[in-house]
Design an enzyme around this catalytic site. Sequence first.
Site, PDB file in Angstrom:
ATOM      1  N   GLY A   1       6.218 -17.280   8.413  1.00 16.84           N
ATOM      2  CA  GLY A   1       6.560 -17.572   9.903  1.00 16.84           C
ATOM      3  C   GLY A   1       5.474 -17.810  10.748  1.00 16.84           C
TER       4      GLY A   1
ATOM      5  CG  HIS B   1      -0.464 -22.546  11.845  1.00 16.94           C
ATOM      6  ND1 HIS B   1      -0.776 -23.027  10.852  1.00 16.94           N
ATOM      7  CD2 HIS B   1      -0.423 -21.233  11.629  1.00 16.94           C
ATOM      8  CE1 HIS B   1      -1.573 -22.270   9.960  1.00 16.94           C
ATOM      9  NE2 HIS B   1      -1.098 -21.047  10.360  1.00 16.94           N
TER      10      HIS B   1
ATOM     11  CG  HIS C   1       2.520 -22.151   8.058  1.00 20.32           C
ATOM     12  ND1 HIS C   1       2.249 -21.730   9.414  1.00 20.32           N
ATOM     13  CD2 HIS C   1       2.062 -21.255   7.136  1.00 20.32           C
ATOM     14  CE1 HIS C   1       1.744 -20.519   9.150  1.00 20.32           C
ATOM     15  NE2 HIS C   1       1.774 -20.009   7.865  1.00 20.32           N
TER      16      HIS C   1
ATOM     17  CD  GLU D   1      -8.744 -25.606  -1.331  1.00 21.80           C
ATOM     18  OE1 GLU D   1      -9.660 -25.940  -0.132  1.00 21.80           O
ATOM     19  OE2 GLU D   1      -8.875 -26.487  -2.064  1.00 21.80           O
ATOM     20  CE  LYS D   2      -7.512 -18.658   7.980  1.00 23.28           C
ATOM     21  NZ  LYS D   2      -6.629 -17.611   7.692  1.00 23.28           N
ATOM     22  CG  ASP D   3      -4.774 -16.796   3.650  1.00 24.76           C
ATOM     23  OD1 ASP D   3      -5.152 -15.924   4.195  1.00 24.76           O
ATOM     24  OD2 ASP D   3      -3.981 -17.926   4.062  1.00 24.76           O
TER      25      ASP D   3
ATOM     26  CD  GLN E   1      -2.188 -15.006  -0.021  1.00 30.73           C
ATOM     27  OE1 GLN E   1      -1.803 -14.158   0.749  1.00 30.73           O
ATOM     28  NE2 GLN E   1      -1.836 -16.389   0.712  1.00 30.73           N
TER      29      GLN E   1
ATOM     30  CB  SER F   1       0.422 -16.700  12.110  1.00 29.61           C
ATOM     31  OG  SER F   1       0.784 -17.747  11.217  1.00 29.61           O
TER      32      SER F   1
HETATM   33  P1  AMP Z   1       0.809 -17.151   6.124  1.00 29.42           P
HETATM   34  O1  AMP Z   1       2.316 -17.437   6.953  1.00 29.42           O
HETATM   35  O2  AMP Z   1      -0.265 -16.692   7.020  1.00 29.42           O
HETATM   36  O3  AMP Z   1       1.308 -16.130   5.086  1.00 29.42           O
HETATM   37  O4  AMP Z   1       0.504 -18.312   5.269  1.00 29.42           O
HETATM   38  C1  AMP Z   1       1.537 -19.061   4.470  1.00 29.42           C
HETATM   39  C2  AMP Z   1       0.509 -20.228   3.580  1.00 29.42           C
HETATM   40  O5  AMP Z   1      -0.167 -21.171   4.669  1.00 29.42           O
HETATM   41  C3  AMP Z   1      -0.375 -19.621   2.961  1.00 29.42           C
HETATM   42  O6  AMP Z   1      -0.629 -20.277   1.448  1.00 29.42           O
HETATM   43  C4  AMP Z   1      -1.596 -19.966   3.719  1.00 29.42           C
HETATM   44  O7  AMP Z   1      -2.897 -19.823   2.872  1.00 29.42           O
HETATM   45  C5  AMP Z   1      -1.466 -21.246   4.211  1.00 29.42           C
HETATM   46  N1  AMP Z   1      -2.183 -21.478   5.502  1.00 29.42           N
HETATM   47  C6  AMP Z   1      -2.346 -20.678   6.273  1.00 29.42           C
HETATM   48  N2  AMP Z   1      -3.182 -21.072   7.384  1.00 29.42           N
HETATM   49  C7  AMP Z   1      -3.552 -22.497   6.801  1.00 29.42           C
HETATM   50  C8  AMP Z   1      -4.280 -23.389   7.305  1.00 29.42           C
HETATM   51  N3  AMP Z   1      -5.067 -23.350   8.225  1.00 29.42           N
HETATM   52  N4  AMP Z   1      -4.481 -24.414   6.467  1.00 29.42           N
HETATM   53  C9  AMP Z   1      -3.885 -24.638   5.211  1.00 29.42           C
HETATM   54  N5  AMP Z   1      -3.007 -23.815   4.826  1.00 29.42           N
HETATM   55  C10 AMP Z   1      -2.888 -22.536   5.497  1.00 29.42           C
END
Ligand code: AMP
Length: 308
Positions: free
Chosen positions: A60, A63, A66, A178-180, A183, A216
């Site tokens: 959640g 942005h 996502h 790819e940010k993570d 992971q 986030s």
């Molecule tokens: P999170 O909500 O932070 O767990 O992220 C959910 C998914 O969105 C994960 O696969 C993250 O790698 C991806 N994500 C988060 N930030 C970005 C970003 N700036 N660019 C691309 N993917 C992202």
Amino acid sequence: MNRGARAPALIIFRAPNSTDIEVNDGMGRNIHVARSIVALDRALRRIRRAGKVALVPTMGALHKGHFALVRQARRRAARVIVSIFVNPAQFAPTEDFGSYPRTFAHDLAELGKLDVDLVWAPDADVMYPQGFATRIVPEGPALAGLEDRFRPHFFGGVATVVAKLFTQCRPDIAMFGEKDFQQLKVVTRMARDLDLPVRVIGIPTVREPDGLALSSRNAYLSAAERAAAPTLYRVLKGCAAKIAAGAPIARTLDEGRTELADAGFALDYLEARHVETLAAVATGKDGPIRLLVAARIGKTRLIDNIGV
Ligand code: AMP
């Protein structure tokens, strides 16, 4: 991300404690939100008839990063499921689970605009009912000595919840950022190792115009910290250019570490790794190389990475 912008009024026309919620975003679009396994199964029966299903797992506070995952999912599959679940199992007691940004109404409004077919938003006691006692312990990329060194509980929590999301939603493909980067590797390996019939697809990092990777957690940054934060990407880019031009990796990374410290970052790591195995690389010949960084500015921990 414009968190200040007011989301359109959401009209919920089934009780939130029912197993299904149908949410109208105030502009005529209905978003189906499942909050129990029974509701999810019922929705999946309908969704799977349409063809290929994509899952976008999130916590959640959505942005543009996502949304890029959702758009890619839309292009590649007939139906798109977005999960929203702040997973307690991947936070240490000292971390920010309690204060992690939660913007559910805003998230639903945005997902409505992106034509998402189903939002899977279980509560913690649905994901981890009383008596829950199974945990996946990933190895390989999960023990690369990067995030795992500083967040030893993290990838076990991620692998466990992602395996559950995959078996709950049974997607054909799943989008991860790819940010993570570590992971992404851990989840890809886990799906392969457990023969889960899902293809994990990595999506490039979405950035602010000044280079800061969207996250986030950027919402935690003070104005001064926000102004300094793009240094992280600038240093990555500088190191990548030098290494690509043949500069020694160890010296280049040392210079990068100094630059980050000078900009006020407390560094966890800045490393050069093999893009697939995440093994340490000594020279360009050991590549292809990915540079990965994690650093704290004030109380906020930021991560980023780029290819060389
Ligand atoms: P999170 O909500 O932070 O767990 O992220 C959910 C998914 O969105 C994960 O696969 C993250 O790698 C991806 N994500 C988060 N930030 C970005 C970003 N700036 N660019 C691309 N993917 C992202």
